[in-house]
Design a protein around this motif. Structure first.
Motif, PDB file in Angstrom:
ATOM      1  N   ARG A  94       0.832  -1.203   0.000  1.00  0.00           N
ATOM      2  CA  ARG A  94       0.000   0.000   0.000  1.00  0.00           C
ATOM      3  C   ARG A  94       0.870   1.257   0.000  1.00  0.00           C
ATOM      4  O   ARG A  94       0.617   2.212  -0.732  1.00  0.00           O
ATOM      5  CB  ARG A  94      -0.950  -0.018   1.201  1.00  0.00           C
ATOM      6  N   GLU A  95       1.906   1.244   0.814  1.00  0.00           N
ATOM      7  CA  GLU A  95       2.806   2.407   0.887  1.00  0.00           C
ATOM      8  C   GLU A  95       3.494   2.648  -0.449  1.00  0.00           C
ATOM      9  O   GLU A  95       3.600   3.781  -0.913  1.00  0.00           O
ATOM     10  CB  GLU A  95       3.837   2.209   1.996  1.00  0.00           C
ATOM     11  N   ALA A  96       3.965   1.584  -1.076  1.00  0.00           N
ATOM     12  CA  ALA A  96       4.636   1.728  -2.376  1.00  0.00           C
ATOM     13  C   ALA A  96       3.674   2.282  -3.422  1.00  0.00           C
ATOM     14  O   ALA A  96       4.046   3.139  -4.232  1.00  0.00           O
ATOM     15  CB  ALA A  96       5.198   0.380  -2.825  1.00  0.00           C
ATOM     16  N   MET A  97       2.439   1.807  -3.404  1.00  0.00           N
ATOM     17  CA  MET A  97       1.444   2.295  -4.366  1.00  0.00           C
ATOM     18  C   MET A  97       1.074   3.749  -4.074  1.00  0.00           C
ATOM     19  O   MET A  97       0.884   4.544  -4.993  1.00  0.00           O
ATOM     20  CB  MET A  97       0.197   1.408  -4.337  1.00  0.00           C
ATOM     21  N   ASP A  98       0.966   4.107  -2.801  1.00  0.00           N
ATOM     22  CA  ASP A  98       0.639   5.485  -2.433  1.00  0.00           C
ATOM     23  C   ASP A  98       1.713   6.450  -2.898  1.00  0.00           C
ATOM     24  O   ASP A  98       1.409   7.531  -3.401  1.00  0.00           O
ATOM     25  CB  ASP A  98       0.445   5.617  -0.916  1.00  0.00           C
ATOM     26  N   ILE A  99       2.969   6.062  -2.729  1.00  0.00           N
ATOM     27  CA  ILE A  99       4.069   6.921  -3.167  1.00  0.00           C
ATOM     28  C   ILE A  99       4.008   7.126  -4.671  1.00  0.00           C
ATOM     29  O   ILE A  99       4.157   8.242  -5.173  1.00  0.00           O
ATOM     30  CB  ILE A  99       5.427   6.329  -2.739  1.00  0.00           C
ATOM     31  N   GLU A 100       3.767   6.053  -5.402  1.00  0.00           N
ATOM     32  CA  GLU A 100       3.673   6.152  -6.857  1.00  0.00           C
ATOM     33  C   GLU A 100       2.501   7.043  -7.262  1.00  0.00           C
ATOM     34  O   GLU A 100       2.628   7.878  -8.152  1.00  0.00           O
ATOM     35  CB  GLU A 100       3.508   4.753  -7.454  1.00  0.00           C
ATOM     36  N   ALA A 101       1.373   6.892  -6.603  1.00  0.00           N
ATOM     37  CA  ALA A 101       0.195   7.709  -6.914  1.00  0.00           C
ATOM     38  C   ALA A 101       0.465   9.187  -6.609  1.00  0.00           C
ATOM     39  O   ALA A 101       0.079  10.066  -7.390  1.00  0.00           O
ATOM     40  CB  ALA A 101      -1.012   7.220  -6.130  1.00  0.00           C
ATOM     41  N   ARG A 102       1.129   9.469  -5.483  1.00  0.00           N
ATOM     42  CA  ARG A 102       1.459  10.866  -5.147  1.00  0.00           C
ATOM     43  C   ARG A 102       2.388  11.469  -6.192  1.00  0.00           C
ATOM     44  O   ARG A 102       2.221  12.620  -6.591  1.00  0.00           O
ATOM     45  CB  ARG A 102       2.080  10.944  -3.753  1.00  0.00           C
ATOM     46  N   PHE A 103       3.359  10.679  -6.660  1.00  0.00           N
ATOM     47  CA  PHE A 103       4.273  11.177  -7.681  1.00  0.00           C
ATOM     48  C   PHE A 103       3.520  11.465  -8.980  1.00  0.00           C
ATOM     49  O   PHE A 103       3.715  12.499  -9.611  1.00  0.00           O
ATOM     50  CB  PHE A 103       5.394  10.160  -7.943  1.00  0.00           C
ATOM     51  N   GLU A 104       2.638  10.540  -9.376  1.00  0.00           N
ATOM     52  CA  GLU A 104       1.860  10.737 -10.599  1.00  0.00           C
ATOM     53  C   GLU A 104       0.972  11.976 -10.493  1.00  0.00           C
ATOM     54  O   GLU A 104       0.857  12.750 -11.446  1.00  0.00           O
ATOM     55  CB  GLU A 104       1.026   9.502 -10.902  1.00  0.00           C
ATOM     56  N   ASN A 105       0.351  12.182  -9.336  1.00  0.00           N
ATOM     57  CA  ASN A 105      -0.493  13.366  -9.141  1.00  0.00           C
ATOM     58  C   ASN A 105       0.328  14.650  -9.207  1.00  0.00           C
ATOM     59  O   ASN A 105      -0.094  15.628  -9.826  1.00  0.00           O
ATOM     60  CB  ASN A 105      -1.241  13.286  -7.809  1.00  0.00           C
ATOM     61  N   ALA A 106       1.488  14.650  -8.576  1.00  0.00           N
ATOM     62  CA  ALA A 106       2.346  15.832  -8.612  1.00  0.00           C
ATOM     63  C   ALA A 106       2.825  16.109 -10.030  1.00  0.00           C
ATOM     64  O   ALA A 106       2.862  17.271 -10.471  1.00  0.00           O
ATOM     65  CB  ALA A 106       3.547  15.647  -7.675  1.00  0.00           C
ATOM     66  N   SER A 107       3.159  15.061 -10.760  1.00  0.00           N
ATOM     67  CA  SER A 107       3.590  15.230 -12.151  1.00  0.00           C
ATOM     68  C   SER A 107       2.463  15.793 -13.006  1.00  0.00           C
ATOM     69  O   SER A 107       2.680  16.678 -13.833  1.00  0.00           O
ATOM     70  CB  SER A 107       4.051  13.892 -12.735  1.00  0.00           C
ATOM     71  N   ARG A 108       1.259  15.268 -12.816  1.00  0.00           N
ATOM     72  CA  ARG A 108       0.112  15.740 -13.582  1.00  0.00           C
ATOM     73  C   ARG A 108      -0.162  17.219 -13.284  1.00  0.00           C
ATOM     74  O   ARG A 108      -0.370  18.021 -14.200  1.00  0.00           O
ATOM     75  CB  ARG A 108      -1.127  14.902 -13.269  1.00  0.00           C
ATOM     76  N   ARG A 124       1.352  23.855 -18.908  1.00  0.00           N
ATOM     77  CA  ARG A 124       0.767  23.675 -20.243  1.00  0.00           C
ATOM     78  C   ARG A 124       0.576  25.042 -20.893  1.00  0.00           C
ATOM     79  O   ARG A 124       0.072  25.968 -20.289  1.00  0.00           O
ATOM     80  CB  ARG A 124      -0.572  22.958 -20.144  1.00  0.00           C
ATOM     81  N   GLY A 125       1.026  25.161 -22.133  1.00  0.00           N
ATOM     82  CA  GLY A 125       0.870  26.406 -22.862  1.00  0.00           C
ATOM     83  C   GLY A 125       1.869  27.477 -22.477  1.00  0.00           C
ATOM     84  O   GLY A 125       1.750  28.620 -22.893  1.00  0.00           O
ATOM     85  N   SER A 126       2.865  27.128 -21.693  1.00  0.00           N
ATOM     86  CA  SER A 126       3.863  28.099 -21.264  1.00  0.00           C
ATOM     87  C   SER A 126       4.676  28.568 -22.458  1.00  0.00           C
ATOM     88  O   SER A 126       5.035  27.802 -23.338  1.00  0.00           O
ATOM     89  CB  SER A 126       4.791  27.471 -20.227  1.00  0.00           C
ATOM     90  N   SER A 127       4.972  29.841 -22.484  1.00  0.00           N
ATOM     91  CA  SER A 127       5.765  30.390 -23.583  1.00  0.00           C
ATOM     92  C   SER A 127       7.250  30.457 -23.236  1.00  0.00           C
ATOM     93  O   SER A 127       8.027  31.045 -23.975  1.00  0.00           O
ATOM     94  CB  SER A 127       5.248  31.785 -23.946  1.00  0.00           C
ATOM     95  N   LEU A 128       7.627  29.878 -22.137  1.00  0.00           N
ATOM     96  CA  LEU A 128       9.025  29.885 -21.717  1.00  0.00           C
ATOM     97  C   LEU A 128       9.857  29.049 -22.668  1.00  0.00           C
ATOM     98  O   LEU A 128       9.570  27.875 -22.902  1.00  0.00           O
ATOM     99  CB  LEU A 128       9.162  29.345 -20.298  1.00  0.00           C
TER     100      LEU A 128
END
Length: 98
Positions: free
Chosen positions: A38-52, A59-63
């Motif tokens: 559960r902990e390993a999956m939670d960490i992965e989910a938190r990373f995916e959410n932060a990445s998203r 998105r759409g940045s002109s930098l």
């Protein structure tokens, strides 16, 4: 499958985990497996959410970082000086290409 030995767990923690495992009608060992998974999956989910969220915010940045990267590369090339080894031969100096 891998095995993990956990040392120096507080006796009260182990007792609480045993009670939790018994309430779920599973072994203490299974309780640890479930918790680790559960902990390993939670960490992965938190990373995916932060990445998203990061992708959505940029998105759409002109930098355009191209100029900044070139400036850093030029600064590094200007600041580097050829070094000599103990036998007097010059070391290879890398030139960055654009």
């Amino acid at each position: 499958m891998a095995q993990v030995l956990v040392r120096d767990l507080d006796d009260s923690i182990v007792a609480r985990l045993k009670v939790m495992a018994k309430a779920e009608n599973i072994s203490l060992e299974q309780k640890f497996r479930d918790m680790a998974a559960r902990e390993a999956m939670d960490i992965e989910a938190r990373f995916e959410n932060a990445s998203r969220r990061s992708r959505e915010q940029t998105r759409g940045s002109s930098l355009d970082s191209t100029a900044l990267i070139r400036e850093d590369r030029d600064r590094l090339v200007r600041s580097s000086t050829p070094a000599s080894s103990s036998n007097g031969s010059s070391m290879i100096r890398w030139r960055m290409r654009r």
